[in-house]
Design an enzyme around this catalytic site. Structure first.
Site, PDB file in Angstrom:
ATOM      1  N   CYS A  82       0.864  -1.186   0.000  1.00  0.00           N
ATOM      2  CA  CYS A  82       0.000   0.000   0.000  1.00  0.00           C
ATOM      3  C   CYS A  82       0.898   1.233   0.000  1.00  0.00           C
ATOM      4  O   CYS A  82       2.083   1.132  -0.354  1.00  0.00           O
ATOM      5  CB  CYS A  82      -0.989  -0.017   1.174  1.00  0.00           C
ATOM      6  SG  CYS A  82      -0.229  -0.023   2.805  1.00  0.00           S
ATOM      7  N   ARG A 108      -3.295  -0.599   5.491  1.00  0.00           N
ATOM      8  CA  ARG A 108      -3.906  -1.699   4.741  1.00  0.00           C
ATOM      9  C   ARG A 108      -3.000  -2.906   4.557  1.00  0.00           C
ATOM     10  O   ARG A 108      -3.400  -4.042   4.849  1.00  0.00           O
ATOM     11  CB  ARG A 108      -4.362  -1.187   3.360  1.00  0.00           C
ATOM     12  CG  ARG A 108      -5.529  -0.224   3.425  1.00  0.00           C
ATOM     13  CD  ARG A 108      -5.728   0.514   2.118  1.00  0.00           C
ATOM     14  NE  ARG A 108      -4.613   1.436   1.863  1.00  0.00           N
ATOM     15  CZ  ARG A 108      -4.455   2.161   0.764  1.00  0.00           C
ATOM     16  NH1 ARG A 108      -5.341   2.046  -0.206  1.00  0.00           N
ATOM     17  NH2 ARG A 108      -3.428   2.972   0.630  1.00  0.00           N
ATOM     18  N   ASP A 135      -8.328   3.799   1.015  1.00  0.00           N
ATOM     19  CA  ASP A 135      -7.346   4.252   2.003  1.00  0.00           C
ATOM     20  C   ASP A 135      -8.089   4.774   3.235  1.00  0.00           C
ATOM     21  O   ASP A 135      -8.830   5.758   3.141  1.00  0.00           O
ATOM     22  CB  ASP A 135      -6.503   5.361   1.366  1.00  0.00           C
ATOM     23  CG  ASP A 135      -5.394   5.847   2.262  1.00  0.00           C
ATOM     24  OD1 ASP A 135      -5.401   5.527   3.472  1.00  0.00           O
ATOM     25  OD2 ASP A 135      -4.512   6.556   1.768  1.00  0.00           O
TER      26      ASP A 135
HETATM   27  P1  4NP Z   1      -1.773   2.806   4.042  1.00  0.00           P
HETATM   28  O1  4NP Z   1      -2.444   4.145   4.603  1.00  0.00           O
HETATM   29  O2  4NP Z   1      -1.234   3.143   2.680  1.00  0.00           O
HETATM   30  O3  4NP Z   1      -2.911   1.841   3.985  1.00  0.00           O
HETATM   31  O4  4NP Z   1      -0.698   2.406   5.023  1.00  0.00           O
HETATM   32  C1  4NP Z   1      -1.762   5.360   4.669  1.00  0.00           C
HETATM   33  C2  4NP Z   1      -0.834   5.558   5.661  1.00  0.00           C
HETATM   34  C3  4NP Z   1      -0.176   6.774   5.743  1.00  0.00           C
HETATM   35  C4  4NP Z   1      -0.457   7.772   4.832  1.00  0.00           C
HETATM   36  C5  4NP Z   1      -1.393   7.563   3.830  1.00  0.00           C
HETATM   37  C6  4NP Z   1      -2.034   6.348   3.753  1.00  0.00           C
HETATM   38  N1  4NP Z   1       0.188   9.014   4.933  1.00  0.00           N
HETATM   39  O5  4NP Z   1      -0.128   9.923   4.141  1.00  0.00           O
HETATM   40  O6  4NP Z   1       1.083   9.182   5.795  1.00  0.00           O
END
Ligand code: 4NP
Length: 151
Positions: free
Chosen positions: A7, A13, A123
């Site tokens: 991800c 995720r 997300d």
């Molecule tokens: P992930 O979610 O991609 O599912 O781990 C996110 C975690 C952090 C961020 C964005 C999405 N961020 O912008 O820091």
């Protein structure tokens, strides 16, 4: 079989996807290697997001020992199958592909649940609890379908 879940941050995720695929495979007696990574460098070395941890724990999935790392080109060699959570992840990963063989390893995880639809695991980072519940349910259904290939 070696599977990498990908991800953006590797804290919301893909750690849930890693934990669930490992857990469901073990329950079925299927031997499989699973890891996860983020396309960004935002959360390297960090534990999963506290909301992902809590939702997974409440459903019986322990992801507390996972730590964020960034996807690298070497992962194309180390894994047989690369599952991305959304289309933006897909583009980021394919940008690093060296050849057609690399690209052919990459697919959206939800194509295991809704074949050919190219749907994304939303997300949940900037949203509320229901987003994390939805993430868990979608990923659980997708990995359960994926594991039917091994029987
Ligand atoms: P992930 O979610 O991609 O599912 O781990 C996110 C975690 C952090 C961020 C964005 C999405 N961020 O912008 O820091």
């Amino acid at each position: 079989m070696k599977v990498l879940m990908i991800c953006l941050g590797n804290i919301c995720r893909s750690p849930v996807a890693e934990g669930l695929l490992k857990q469901r495979a073990e329950e079925l007696g299927i031997s499989i290697t699973v890891d996860s990574a983020g396309t960004s460098n935002y959360h390297i070395g960090e534990q999963p997001d506290s909301r992902s941890l809590a939702h997974a724990r409440a459903r019986g999935t322990d992801i507390s020992d996972l730590r964020g790392r960034q996807f690298t080109t070497d992962d194309f060699d180390a894994f047989d199958q690369l599952f991305v959570m959304d289309y933006s992840n897909y583009e980021n990963v394919v940008k690093l592909a060296r050849n057609e063989n690399d690209i052919n390893k990459v697919d959206l995880l939800l194509n295991q649940l809704y074949p050919g639809e190219n749907q994304s695991v939303p997300d949940p980072y900037f949203g509320g609890d229901e987003g994390f519940e939805q993430v868990y349910n979608l990923i659980d259904a997708a990995v359960t379908n994926y594991l039917k290939n091994f029987k």
